[in-house]
Design a protein around this motif. Structure first.
Motif, short mmCIF file in Angstrom:
data_model
loop_
_atom_site.label_atom_id
_atom_site.label_comp_id
_atom_site.label_asym_id
_atom_site.label_seq_id
_atom_site.Cartn_x
_atom_site.Cartn_y
_atom_site.Cartn_z
N ALA A 26 -2.32 -5.66 -3.54
CA ALA A 26 -1.67 -4.41 -3.14
C ALA A 26 -2.17 -3.24 -3.97
O ALA A 26 -2.42 -2.14 -3.45
CB ALA A 26 -0.15 -4.54 -3.28
N ILE A 30 -4.07 0.05 -2.53
CA ILE A 30 -3.55 1.40 -2.77
C ILE A 30 -4.63 2.29 -3.38
O ILE A 30 -4.84 3.43 -2.97
CB ILE A 30 -2.30 1.33 -3.68
CG1 ILE A 30 -1.14 0.69 -2.93
CG2 ILE A 30 -1.92 2.72 -4.16
CD1 ILE A 30 0.08 0.44 -3.78
N GLY A 33 -7.15 3.13 -0.78
CA GLY A 33 -6.63 4.13 0.14
C GLY A 33 -6.66 5.53 -0.47
O GLY A 33 -7.02 6.50 0.20
N LEU A 34 -6.30 5.63 -1.75
CA LEU A 34 -6.33 6.94 -2.41
C LEU A 34 -7.75 7.47 -2.52
O LEU A 34 -8.00 8.68 -2.33
CB LEU A 34 -5.69 6.82 -3.81
CG LEU A 34 -4.18 6.54 -3.83
CD1 LEU A 34 -3.70 6.34 -5.27
CD2 LEU A 34 -3.41 7.68 -3.18
#
Length: 310
Positions: A26, A30, A33-34
């Protein structure tokens, strides 16, 4: 059994390894994605006529904030937001107190109609209330926003205060009656102050929601922060500044709401421990064994739970 929980079994080695793997995956997703969002926003964008606009982080998209006039214009919008929120907050708390007293009345012909009214107001979208007040009452945008927020949040606060009254031990009421008080006197002088103190974190958390709902004034034409930044300044300076204006408006909203949330946490500790113990770092107990420290982020969920259960 220190550190053990009676609510769930402690995870074993396999469960802990699986949880650690999921956490790492996860975290990687994340971060990825950032990074993707950053490079997407930073990339130049094609525009009409074969032009290429610079990325969102380019300095030419942020240069308007060097002009003090822009900040004064945004500041007037923030003040308008706070004015509407302040007036609506005072009215919502006052209306919530009235609703809670009437809703908890022992006389059925008072409590039942008030329960119907509360359910109606809780079920109505705030934006519809604003539009109805604006179109039917012709009150102007400011009072349309304020009255709608008072009615909606007053219903929620009233329900939470009634739940606080219902959660008090019967001994509190019997103690007041044993002193010669009438039922209404016991409720107002003995029970209600304790219920208000117990529900104060929930009320403050609801006021955070109220502050955010002032942005709905954008729809009915109230000149608040969102309308000033996204609509007025965006139209004046052009679409190339919409992203930077959106970021600034978001940061201002976050600053206002975080300040109110921090105040709610501070108030929760103060009211839970009677002040002195909070300053010493000790844990006190509420007057009726209620939640000693309530996280404002969970308070709204708790408020909805009270409204459903009661």
């Amino acid at each position: 059994m220190s550190g053990s929980s009676v609510l769930f079994d402690a995870p074993g080695p396999r469960a802990r390894a699986l949880s650690r793997t999921f956490s790492i995956v996860a975290g990687v997703l994340i971060v990825a994605g950032l990074v993707w969002i950053y490079f997407t926003l930073a990339a130049p964008r094609p525009a009409s006529g074969g032009m290429v606009l610079p990325g969102m982080f380019d300095a030419t998209r942020w240069d308007i904030f060097a002009d003090p006039v822009v900040w004064r214009f945004i500041g007037e919008g923030a003040v308008a937001t706070l004015q509407a929120a302040a007036v609506a907050a005072v009215g919502a708390v006052a209306l919530g107190i009235v609703f809670s007293i009437l809703r908890s009345a022992e006389t059925k012909w008072i409590s039942i109609p008030i329960a119907v009214v509360l359910e109606f107001f809780r079920g109505m979208p705030v934006l519809l209330m604003m539009l109805f007040i604006l179109l039917v009452g012709s009150t102007g945008a400011f009072w349309a926003v304020v009255i709608a927020l008072i009615v909606y949040n007053g219903a929620l606060i009233g329900e939470s205060l009634r739940a606080g009254l219902a959660s008090l031990p019967r001994g509190q009421r019997e103690a007041g009656l044993s002193l010669g008080m009438r039922p209404l006197q016991s409720k107002m002088l003995v029970e209600f102050p304790q219920a208000f103190r117990q529900m104060l974190p929930i009320i403050v958390a609801q006021l955070v929601v109220l502050l955010k709902d002032t942005s709905l004034g954008y729809i009915v034409g109230y000149d608040e922060l969102l309308r000033r930044t996204i609509n007025n300044l965006g139209s004046f300076y052009g679409n190339r500044y919409l992203f930077s204006l959106f970021v600034v408006a978001t940061l201002i909203y976050l600053a206002m709401n975080l300040a109110l949330s921090f105040f709610a946490r501070w108030l929760s500790k103060r009211t839970a421990s009677g002040g002195r113990k909070a300053r010493r770092g000790g844990r006190g107990s509420g007057p009726v064994g209620g939640p000693e420290e309530l996280d404002p982020s969970l308070a709204t969920l708790k408020l909805q739970a009270y409204g459903t259960d009661k």
